[in-house]
Design an enzyme around this catalytic site. Structure first.
Site, PDB file in Angstrom:
ATOM      1  N   HIS A  59       0.869  -1.170   0.000  1.00  0.00           N
ATOM      2  CA  HIS A  59       0.000   0.000   0.000  1.00  0.00           C
ATOM      3  C   HIS A  59       0.915   1.232   0.000  1.00  0.00           C
ATOM      4  CE1 HIS A  59      -3.068  -2.817   1.174  1.00  0.00           C
ATOM      5  NE2 HIS A  59      -3.976  -1.898   1.445  1.00  0.00           N
ATOM      6  N   GLU A  90      -2.022   6.105  -0.524  1.00  0.00           N
ATOM      7  CA  GLU A  90      -3.451   6.146  -0.168  1.00  0.00           C
ATOM      8  C   GLU A  90      -3.639   7.436   0.634  1.00  0.00           C
ATOM      9  OE1 GLU A  90      -4.690   3.131   2.648  1.00  0.00           O
ATOM     10  OE2 GLU A  90      -6.828   3.453   2.248  1.00  0.00           O
TER      11      GLU A  90
HETATM   12  N1  HPA Z   1      -5.189   0.658   3.925  1.00  0.00           N
HETATM   13  C1  HPA Z   1      -4.274   0.254   4.795  1.00  0.00           C
HETATM   14  N2  HPA Z   1      -4.427  -0.816   5.540  1.00  0.00           N
HETATM   15  C2  HPA Z   1      -5.538  -1.531   5.426  1.00  0.00           C
HETATM   16  C3  HPA Z   1      -6.526  -1.156   4.539  1.00  0.00           C
HETATM   17  C4  HPA Z   1      -6.332  -0.003   3.742  1.00  0.00           C
HETATM   18  O1  HPA Z   1      -7.162   0.410   2.915  1.00  0.00           O
HETATM   19  N3  HPA Z   1      -7.511  -2.074   4.672  1.00  0.00           N
HETATM   20  C5  HPA Z   1      -7.112  -2.975   5.581  1.00  0.00           C
HETATM   21  N4  HPA Z   1      -5.911  -2.656   6.058  1.00  0.00           N
HETATM   22 ZN    ZN Z   2      -6.087  -2.091   1.349  1.00  0.00          ZN
END
Ligand code: HPA
Ligand code: ZN
Length: 326
Positions: free
Chosen positions: A196, A199
């Site tokens: 990730h 975001e």
């Molecule tokens: N972002 C970061 N961590 C997470 C997410 C997300 O969207 N969903 C579950 N853990």
């Molecule tokens: Zn996620």
């Protein structure tokens, strides 16, 4: 053919789905009762009413609380089977499931219990729905790299059952560079790498994920748009982005779906995919993510087809397995 039917009929892969985030309140309460676990909410309705988030952390606090209902192998199996049934109804032919072992092992649930239950569901989904799947172990980035190494040690005896590793949880203040050594070890083990990034965190975290972790896909990545040089690079390298539109609205990354930059990223030439992230918390599985985004951003059927095809091309299946869908 109406748009919903068109979307359902597109063969698609889901590449950004936290299996713990598919725990619907009804199942959460049933499991909690079966397992003698006390939840912080009084009812299914009160639980749903609590799902009003202001940012990623406000969601994560509830997400980890809900996951406490999961104890036994059978619980993880039932959780994943419920997801596969929904995914099948939405035309998913392949799914790469994230799981968060540290959320469970810190409560005394064995790593193998989690893996056994999820894998049994993956095997069954292949038979029952014809869905192929992969499991991606996510490290919690609010924990230390040493704790990540301890989790990796637990995973090593089962490494052939795990296809990749990812990085999730609280992004701000926990850059990919914190995990450079851990991911280097994961690459030596032959695991696929995702993370990730972008975001809530800045575009610099996406650059770190690419350069230091050597990710093959970026999960979310929507803040890449703030850095033209990064956009150019992602286009040139065709690095897939696993975008989760309804998640981004629920976690206030964009004020409304009309404000989402997915079409802007697509128009720039990025390899964009659409996914559900944590559908039980964000109000929609993958089909709903496609439909709501198509309507809000006026995506054409050709664009939707492109996005679905991107997901198949971006998946970690070999060419032979992928060919029948393309
Ligand atoms: N972002 C970061 N961590 C997470 C997410 C997300 O969207 N969903 C579950 N853990
Ligand atoms: Zn996620």
């Amino acid at each position: 053919m109406d748009l919903e039917t068109y979307i359902r009929a597109l063969p698609k892969a889901e590449l950004h789905l936290h299996i713990e985030g598919s725990l619907e309140p009804e199942m959460m309460f049933a499991l909690a009762q079966r397992n003698g676990v006390t939840l912080p909410w009084s009812s299914v309705e009160a639980t749903r009413a609590a799902y009003a988030f202001s940012d990623l952390q406000s969601f994560l606090d509830l997400y980890y609380a809900g996951a406490a209902a999961l104890i036994h192998e059978q619980d993880f199996y039932e959780l994943a089977m419920a997801y596969f049934a929904r995914a099948h109804a939405d035309g998913v032919v392949h799914a790469e499931l994230f799981f968060d072992p540290q959320t469970h092992t810190e409560r005394g649930v064995a790593f193998q219990t989690v893996l056994d239950g999820l894998e049994r569901a993956c095997d069954e989904a292949r038979v029952q729905y014809g869905i192929s799947s992969r499991l991606i172990l996510c490290f919690l980035r609010h924990l230390s790299e040493d704790e990540g190494f301890a989790t990796l040690e637990q995973a090593v005896p089962h490494v052939s059952r795990i296809h990749g590793v990812g990085l999730d949880s609280s992004e701000k203040g926990h850059p990919p560079s914190k995990f450079a050594r851990l991911f280097a070890r994961c690459r030596e083990l032959g695991l696929h790498i995702v993370a990730h990034a972008g975001e809530e965190g800045p575009p610099a975290y996406i650059v770190e994920a690419l350069d230091l972790l050597k990710v093959e896909r970026i999960d979310h990545g929507v803040r890449a748009a703030e850095d033209p040089a990064l956009v150019e690079r992602l286009v040139r390298e065709q690095t897939p982005l696993t975008v989760c539109p309804l998640s981004n609205i629920k976690l206030c990354v964009f004020p409304t779906l009309q404000d989402h930059n997915l079409k802007q990223l697509l128009d720039a030439g990025l390899k964009v995919t659409i996914n559900s992230d944590d559908p039980a918390y964000f109000g929609g599985y993958i089909g709903q993510n496609f439909l709501a985004t198509a309507e809000a951003l006026h995506l054409s059927r050709a664009e939707l087809k492109r996005i679905a095809r991107n997901s198949l091309e971006a998946s970690f299946v070999g060419d032979a397995e992928r060919t029948p869908w393309l």
